[in-house]
Design a protein around this motif. Structure first.
Motif, short mmCIF file in Angstrom:
data_model
loop_
_atom_site.label_atom_id
_atom_site.label_comp_id
_atom_site.label_asym_id
_atom_site.label_seq_id
_atom_site.Cartn_x
_atom_site.Cartn_y
_atom_site.Cartn_z
N ALA A 1 0.83 -1.21 0.00
CA ALA A 1 0.00 0.00 0.00
C ALA A 1 0.86 1.26 0.00
N TYR A 2 1.97 1.24 0.75
CA TYR A 2 2.84 2.41 0.81
C TYR A 2 3.58 2.59 -0.52
N VAL A 3 4.08 1.50 -1.08
CA VAL A 3 4.77 1.58 -2.37
C VAL A 3 3.80 2.07 -3.45
N ARG A 4 2.56 1.56 -3.38
CA ARG A 4 1.57 1.98 -4.38
C ARG A 4 1.29 3.48 -4.28
N SER A 5 1.28 4.02 -3.05
CA SER A 5 1.03 5.45 -2.91
C SER A 5 2.15 6.27 -3.54
N ILE A 6 3.40 5.77 -3.43
CA ILE A 6 4.52 6.47 -4.06
C ILE A 6 4.38 6.41 -5.58
N ILE A 7 4.06 5.23 -6.11
CA ILE A 7 3.90 5.07 -7.56
C ILE A 7 2.74 5.92 -8.06
N ASN A 8 1.62 5.91 -7.31
CA ASN A 8 0.47 6.73 -7.70
C ASN A 8 0.85 8.21 -7.78
N THR A 9 1.61 8.66 -6.79
CA THR A 9 2.00 10.07 -6.77
C THR A 9 2.88 10.42 -7.96
N ILE A 10 3.81 9.53 -8.30
CA ILE A 10 4.68 9.77 -9.46
C ILE A 10 3.85 9.80 -10.74
N SER B 1 -10.46 6.50 -8.99
CA SER B 1 -9.41 6.36 -10.01
C SER B 1 -8.38 7.47 -9.84
N LEU B 2 -7.24 7.29 -10.49
CA LEU B 2 -6.22 8.33 -10.47
C LEU B 2 -6.64 9.53 -11.30
N ALA B 3 -7.53 9.30 -12.29
CA ALA B 3 -7.95 10.38 -13.17
C ALA B 3 -8.65 11.49 -12.39
N PHE C 1 -9.33 9.91 -2.66
CA PHE C 1 -8.55 8.70 -2.85
C PHE C 1 -9.31 7.47 -2.34
N GLY C 2 -9.00 6.33 -2.95
CA GLY C 2 -9.57 5.05 -2.53
C GLY C 2 -8.48 4.12 -2.05
N PRO C 3 -8.81 2.86 -1.79
CA PRO C 3 -7.81 1.91 -1.29
C PRO C 3 -6.61 1.76 -2.21
N ASP C 4 -6.83 1.90 -3.53
CA ASP C 4 -5.74 1.70 -4.49
C ASP C 4 -5.23 3.00 -5.09
N THR C 5 -5.75 4.14 -4.62
CA THR C 5 -5.35 5.41 -5.23
C THR C 5 -4.83 6.41 -4.20
N ALA C 6 -4.33 5.93 -3.08
CA ALA C 6 -3.74 6.83 -2.09
C ALA C 6 -2.49 7.47 -2.66
N VAL C 7 -2.18 8.67 -2.19
CA VAL C 7 -0.95 9.35 -2.57
C VAL C 7 -0.07 9.50 -1.34
N VAL C 8 1.14 9.97 -1.54
CA VAL C 8 2.10 10.02 -0.44
C VAL C 8 1.58 10.88 0.71
#
Length: 562
Positions: free
Chosen positions: A361-370, A437-439, A517-524
Motif C-alpha cells: 500500500a505504501y509503495v503503491r502510494s509512491i507510484i500513484n503520486t509519481i 481512479s487516479l484520473a 482517494f480510494g484503497p488503491d489510489t492513495a498518494v504520499v
C-alpha cells in the motif's frame, strides 16, 4: 463554386469556434467544484437521493454548532497572526537581500526560499518531532539547561509555523516590487538629507503598497486553506480551525453531506470576499508607476562589517526554521526511536525504509503520486498551453473570458476542490468511472493549480510577437503549423518550467486528495497523514525523505533562479 466557398467559410471560422469550445470547457472545468457544493448545501438530503427540498437548515445547524463557532474564532486569529509573521518576515528579508550587498547573498536567498521547496506537511512533521512538547530539542534543552521551549501545540505556535512556511512567498512579492523601484528616487531622498532608513520608509514602502496589500490578502487566503499545520500541530491540543473542522466532518463514517457542503461554502465565500477586497483597496494602480521609458541598474548598498552580522542572523533564522528541522527529519528516518537520553548509535536502523518499501500500500502510494505528478502534470500543461493560445491569440472578448476564468481556482481552497469534485462525480453521468481512479485526482489537482501554471506561461506569450506566426501563414502554413514551428520552440523554456511546477505541486498535494482517494489510489500525502494518526513517526520520516529526494532537485531548479 458554392462548395468551395462554403469550405473556405467554415475553414476561416473553425479556429474561432475551437477557441470558444476550449474557453467554455475551461470554464466548466474550473467551476465544477463550486456548483455541486452550493446545491448540496441548499437541499435537505444527499444530492444523489430523490425528493430534495430547498432549505437553509444546513447553515442554521452549522452556525449553531459550538465547535464551528470556536473554529471560526481560531481561524481568524490564526490567519491574522500567521499573515503578520509571514508578511513582516518576507519584507525584512527582501529589504536585506535586494537592497544590501550581503556576504553569501545568493546562498542565503536559496536557503530562505527552501520552505517553498518543501511540502508544508513535511515541515509540520519536522517541527513537531523537533520543537513539539515531546520533541527532541524540547527534551534536550529541558534536561541539559532547564530551558522550556514555547508550546508549539498552541494557536501562537501554529501561527509561527504557518508564517515561516509562507514567508518565502511574501519575499518573492516584495523582491519583485523592489527591483522595479528606480534607485534615483532613494538617491534623491538621501541627497535631501534623509538617512537610508528614512529613504526606505518614505520612498520604498509607499511605492510598495500594491505588493503589500496583495501579499497580505494572499497570505490570508493561504491561512484559510492551510490544513497541514493545524492538523499536525493543532489537533494534539484540540485546536480546531475551519480547515480541520471540514476535514473531520468530511471523513466521518456517517458524513452529513449538508453540513460538510455548508462549511465548504462558508470557506469559499470568505476566501472570495478576501480576493475581492484587493481591487477595492488598491484603487488606481497608476499612482504607483515608477518605471518609464528608461531603466537604471540598481547599485547595492554596502554595509561593511554590519553586513556579516545581517548575513549571520539570516543564516541562523534559516537553520532554525528549515535547515535543522529538515536534517533532523532525515536523521529520524534512520532511527527506530529518538531521545536525548539514548545514544543515536544505539537506535540507527533501516527498518523505517524497509517498512515503507516493503508494504504494498505504501509503495503503491509512491507510484500513484509519481504517475499523477507526471501524467497529470503533462495533461495540465497541455490544457494550460491551449488556454494560453486562446487567451493571447484571440479577439479581446475571448481573451478576457479566458483570463478571468483561469484565475477562478486561486479563490477555491484545496479541500473545497476535493469535496466539490467528489460531489460532481456523484451526480454527473459517467462519474462513477472516475470515482476511485487516479484520473479524478489528476482533475482535482489540475483545477487546484491551474492559476499558477497559467501565470507562468502568460508573460512568455506576451514576449512573442505575432509577426513571426503571421510570416508562417503568409508562406502558406496554417495556424497549427505556425504554433508548431514558431510558438512551441520559443516557449520551450517556459513550457518546461510550467511542467516542473505542476510536477512539484502535484507531488506535494494532499488536501484535495483527502476526499477523493480510494484503497488503491492513495498518494504520499494521505499515506503520511494516516501513518501520523497511528503514531508511526519513523515511517512518516522515511516517506518524507523519499518525497524530498524526488522533488527537491526539481524544486530548486524551478524556484532558485536569481
Amino acid at each position: 463554386m458554392p462548395g468551395a466557398r462554403l469550405w473556405r467559410f467554415w475553414r476561416n471560422r473553425l479556429p474561432l469556434a475551437v477557441r470558444w469550445a476550449i474557453a467554455l470547457f475551461l470554464l466548466a472545468l474550473l467551476i465544477s467544484p463550486m456548483l455541486p457544493l452550493l446545491y448540496q448545501a441548499l437541499i435537505d438530503r444527499p444530492l444523489y437521493e430523490d425528493g430534495q427540498v430547498w432549505t437553509l437548515q444546513n447553515f442554521r445547524e452549522l452556525v449553531s454548532d459550538p465547535n464551528f463557532q470556536s473554529a471560526c474564532v481560531n481561524t481568524l486569529w490564526f490567519a491574522i497572526l500567521g499573515t503578520a509573521i509571514s508578511t513582516t518576515t518576507g519584507f525584512i528579508v527582501a529589504l536585506g537581500l535586494e537592497r544590501f550587498d550581503l556576504p553569501f547573498r545568493r546562498a542565503l536567498k536559496i536557503l530562505f526560499l527552501s520552505p517553498i521547496f518543501i511540502s508544508a506537511l513535511i515541515l509540520a512533521f519536522s517541527w513537531s518531532m523537533l520543537y513539539g512538547p515531546s520533541g527532541y530539542a524540547a527534551i534536550l534543552l529541558k534536561a541539559s539547561l532547564g530551558i522550556s521551549l514555547p508550546n508549539l501545540n498552541s494557536l501562537v505556535g501554529m501561527s509561527v509555523l504557518a508564517g515561516v512556511s509562507a514567508a518565502p512567498i511574501s519575499y518573492l512579492f516584495f523582491a519583485a516590487a523592489m527591483r522595479n523601484i528606480p534607485p534615483t528616487l532613494e538617491d534623491a531622498a538621501r541627497t535631501a538629507g534623509a538617512s537610508p532608513l528614512r529613504a526606505v520608509l518614505g520612498v520604498v514602502l509607499p511605492l510598495m503598497r500594491p505588493s503589500l496589500i496583495y501579499c497580505i490578502l494572499l497570505n490570508l487566503v493561504m491561512k484559510f486553506d492551510q490544513l497541514a499545520v493545524p492538523l499536525v500541530v493543532g489537533e494534539p491540543a484540540r485546536i480546531k480551525v475551519l480547515a480541520t473542522y471540514l476535514y473531520e466532518k468530511g471523513l466521518q463514517t456517517q458524513s452529513d453531506y449538508g453540513i460538510v457542503s455548508a462549511t465548504a461554502v462558508v470557506m469559499l465565500v470568505v476566501v472570495q470576499v478576501v480576493i475581492a477586497l484587493q481591487k477595492y483597496t488598491l484603487g488606481d494602480v497608476r499612482r504607483y508607476t515608477t518605471i518609464g521609458g528608461r531603466s537604471m541598474k540598481r547599485g547595492m548598498i554596502r554595509l561593511g562589517a554590519a553586513g556579516w552580522a545581517v548575513s549571520g542572523a539570516l543564516l541562523v533564522y534559516t537553520l532554525l526554521t528549515t535547515g535543522i528541522p529538515s536534517a533532523f527529519l532525515i536523521l529520524r528516518s534512520f532511527c527506530s526511536f529518538m531521545s536525548p537520553l539514548i545514544p543515536i548509535s544505539q537506535v540507527l536502523t533501516l527498518d523505517n525504509f524497509r517498512l515503507v518499501l516493503g508494504y504494498d500500500a505504501y509503495v503503491r502510494s509512491i507510484i500513484n503520486t509519481i504517475i499523477i505528478a507526471t501524467v497529470g502534470g503533462f495533461g495540465a500543461l497541455v490544457l494550460t498551453f491551449a488556454s494560453s493560445v486562446v487567451a493571447y491569440r484571440s479577439p479581446p472578448l475571448l481573451r478576457r473570458v479566458v483570463e478571468q476564468t483561469a484565475f477562478i481556482p486561486r479563490a477555491i481552497p484545496g479541500m473545497v476542490v476535493g469535496i466539490g469534485i467528489f460531489y460532481a462525480a456523484v451526480i454527473l453521468p459517467g462519474g462513477g468511472y472516475l470515482r476511485g481512479s487516479l484520473a479524478i485526482l489528476m482533475i482535482a489537482f489540475t483545477i487546484r493549480y491551474f492559476s499558477g501554471g497559467f501565470a507562468v506561461l502568460g508573460p512568455s506569450f506576451h514576449q512573442i510577437g505575432q509577426d513571426l506566426e503571421r510570416a508562417v501563414r503568409v508562406a502558406g502554413g496554417g495556424e497549427m503549423r505556425s504554433i508548431r514551428a514558431v510558438t512551441i520552440p520559443l516557449l520551450r523554456p517556459a513550457l518546461v518550467g510550467c511542467f516542473l511546477l505542476y510536477f512539484v505541486q502535484f507531488f506535494k498535494e494532499y488536501a484535495a486528495a483527502s476526499f477523493l482517494f480510494g484503497p488503491d489510489t492513495a498518494v504520499v500525502g494521505t499515506t503520511m497523514l494516516q501513518l501520523d494518526l497511528m503514531g508511526n513517526l519513523g515511517p512518516v520520516a522515511a516517506l518524507s525523505v523519499i518525497v524530498l529526494a524526488l522533488t527537491l532537485p526539481i524544486a530548486v531548479l524551478v524556484y532558485a533562479k536569481d
